[in-house]
Motif scaffolding. Structure first.
Motif, PDB file in Angstrom:
ATOM      1  N   VAL A 328       6.882  -1.880   9.326  1.00  0.00           N
ATOM      2  CA  VAL A 328       7.039  -1.396   7.953  1.00  0.00           C
ATOM      3  C   VAL A 328       8.305  -0.551   7.895  1.00  0.00           C
ATOM      4  O   VAL A 328       8.467   0.393   8.680  1.00  0.00           O
ATOM      5  N   GLU A 332      12.180   0.546   2.474  1.00  0.00           N
ATOM      6  CA  GLU A 332      11.609  -0.364   1.473  1.00  0.00           C
ATOM      7  C   GLU A 332      10.616   0.377   0.578  1.00  0.00           C
ATOM      8  O   GLU A 332      10.640   0.230  -0.655  1.00  0.00           O
ATOM      9  N   LEU A 333       9.745   1.177   1.192  1.00  0.00           N
ATOM     10  CA  LEU A 333       8.756   1.922   0.408  1.00  0.00           C
ATOM     11  C   LEU A 333       9.420   3.013  -0.426  1.00  0.00           C
ATOM     12  O   LEU A 333       9.000   3.291  -1.550  1.00  0.00           O
ATOM     13  N   PRO A 359       1.873   4.512   7.073  1.00  0.00           N
ATOM     14  CA  PRO A 359       2.876   5.199   6.262  1.00  0.00           C
ATOM     15  C   PRO A 359       2.305   6.372   5.464  1.00  0.00           C
ATOM     16  O   PRO A 359       1.192   6.297   4.924  1.00  0.00           O
ATOM     17  N   VAL A 386       2.453  -4.032  -2.814  1.00  0.00           N
ATOM     18  CA  VAL A 386       2.850  -4.340  -1.432  1.00  0.00           C
ATOM     19  C   VAL A 386       1.704  -4.994  -0.670  1.00  0.00           C
ATOM     20  O   VAL A 386       0.545  -4.968  -1.109  1.00  0.00           O
ATOM     21  N   HIS A 389      -0.652  -3.890   4.881  1.00  0.00           N
ATOM     22  CA  HIS A 389      -0.162  -3.024   5.956  1.00  0.00           C
ATOM     23  C   HIS A 389       0.945  -2.066   5.502  1.00  0.00           C
ATOM     24  O   HIS A 389       1.291  -1.132   6.211  1.00  0.00           O
ATOM     25  N   LYS A 390       1.487  -2.281   4.294  1.00  0.00           N
ATOM     26  CA  LYS A 390       2.542  -1.409   3.780  1.00  0.00           C
ATOM     27  C   LYS A 390       2.013  -0.324   2.838  1.00  0.00           C
ATOM     28  O   LYS A 390       2.787   0.484   2.326  1.00  0.00           O
ATOM     29  N   ARG A 391       0.702  -0.324   2.603  1.00  0.00           N
ATOM     30  CA  ARG A 391       0.132   0.678   1.700  1.00  0.00           C
ATOM     31  C   ARG A 391       0.254   2.079   2.295  1.00  0.00           C
ATOM     32  O   ARG A 391       0.326   2.255   3.519  1.00  0.00           O
TER      33      ARG A 391
END
Length: 432
Positions: A328, A332-333, A359, A386, A389-391
């Motif tokens: 991740v 990006e986030l 994250p 998202v 896994h990107k939460r």
């Protein structure tokens, strides 16, 4: 000698004392003559006579002397560790100026009556190359601000009819978010170059739609004198959201984690070779060997994707968060959070939880949103946009201001210190 602005003289004198530097080497440096303070004279006191000036000749540097003679000793940002002195030669500087000048002029004849605004820190490679040197190469006047203040920047753009601005994404976000932007005439601006930190696609389009000027991007490092990738004006006008293409005489390879060459559209760490690659780290041969190969390749530590010659920067190798074996990218986030109307700024970092790293976001909210938005609201908003896994499973923590360097980069070293304390507090609370 040490040149000190009068407003910082007491700090400089303390620094030279701690560094055992003779105080007689310190001179006050400003745009107007000043009286001596603490027995420190104005820099004009050492100026030669008119006859001496006429007789002066620049030192001729050629061949090996130009390649090896250090022109400037810049320091890396130190966002994740201690800053290192980066030795940049005269050859490096001249080469990078030629490379960027070519890209700037490519399909983009010099703007008539071009004017630049200089407000980036000149100890940073970006501000140094453009506000001190590139303006001379392109014969373009640059109006230098004594210090950055957003309302003053807008006023100066309006008054001096600035045509090009060189900036970082946090300032572009100010243009969108702050009410002062609509109170000034910015119609003279034809294009902007964004660098030093990632720029989201959405922010780029918001700026272009609202103000009408084109945004070009560039990518580089202090170790690359300034840059290795840039967006030509026509490519920027085509609507690309890449950071551009390689500068002339620059080679690049992307290596995957297992050391293989990345294919088209595949992520890999950027290795660069070219005349702009630095000489080495000052007094640190071990760090130089770790970063620069014997055959001249610079290991940058940045992850990118190459699609048909255009590059997209993903994040730093060291910053990637590993969630259940999946990578991740904090950048990006952070770019996604920047699209939330309640978020003024955000920094994302990994935090160790019971089942591994996830994250966590430190968020500064916009004025007026403090009472209308919650951490859960932002977590849910991100989760809708998202993959799982990107939460923001590590949560959202509200702060007054995201720590950034003057160049615009997030001070991740500080975020990591904060997250260690947060992790300790959560562990202690779980035991109770």
């Amino acid at each position: 000698m040490v040149l000190a602005h009068p407003s910082l003289l007491s700090t400089v004198l303390q620094a030279v004392q701690e560094a055992n530097i003779d105080q007689t080497t310190v001179l006050q440096f400003s745009d107007r003559p000043v009286q001596p303070q603490f027995n420190v004279p104005d820099w004009r006191s050492i100026l030669p006579s008119a006859s001496d000036v006429v007789q002066y000749r620049w030192l001729e540097l050629s061949g090996r002397a130009a390649r090896n003679r250090i022109a400037t000793l810049n320091f890396s940002s130190g966002t994740t560790g201690l800053p290192k002195g980066v030795s940049i030669s005269h050859y490096n500087v001249v080469a990078n100026l030629k490379q960027i000048a070519f890209m700037t002029r490519l399909e983009n004849p010099t703007v008539a009556n071009a004017r630049w605004m200089g407000f980036l820190p000149m100890y940073h490679a970006y501000g140094q190359l453009y506000s001190c040197l590139m303006c001379v190469v392109l014969d373009t006047p640059v109006y230098v601000m004594a210090k950055f203040e957003f309302p003053e920047l807008l006023r100066s753009i309006q008054e001096y009819r600035i045509t090009t601005i060189h900036l970082a994404p946090p300032i572009l976000k100010m243009l969108v978010d702050r009410p002062e932007s609509s109170q000034h005439d910015l119609s003279s601006v034809q294009d902007a170059l964004s660098g030093a930190a990632p720029l989201s696609r959405e922010l780029r389009y918001k700026i272009q739609d609202r103000f009408g000027f084109v945004i070009r991007e560039g990518w580089g490092l202090t170790e690359l004198t300034c840059a290795a990738i840039q967006t030509p004006i026509q490519l920027a006008k085509s609507g690309t959201n890449s950071v551009g293409v390689l500068l002339p005489n620059t080679e690049c390879k992307l290596l995957t984690a297992d050391g293989n060459l990345a294919g088209d559209g595949e992520m890999g760490e950027i290795y660069i070779r070219g005349p702009q690659v630095f000489q080495g780290y000052w007094g640190n041969e071990e760090a130089t060997r770790e970063t620069k190969t014997p055959d001249g390749w610079l290991r940058t530590g940045d992850i990118a994707i190459n699609r048909q010659g255009q590059f997209w920067i993903v994040d730093r190798v060291k910053e990637l968060i590993k969630v259940n074996g999946l990578q991740v990218a904090p950048a990006e986030l952070e770019a996604l959070l920047g699209e939330n109307p309640h978020v003024a700024d955000a920094g994302v970092v990994g935090i160790e939880m019971q089942h591994g790293e996830v994250p966590l976001a430190y968020v500064a909210v916009t004025t007026g949103s403090q009472s209308s938005i919650t951490a859960n609201d932002i977590e849910d908003w991100v989760a809708e946009r998202v993959a799982r896994h990107k939460r923001l499973t590590g949560g959202v923590i509200f702060i007054n201001k995201v720590p950034r360097l003057a160049s615009g980069k997030i001070e991740r070293k500080l975020l990591k210190e904060w997250v260690k304390k947060e992790q300790a507090m959560r562990l202690s609370a779980a035991k109770l």
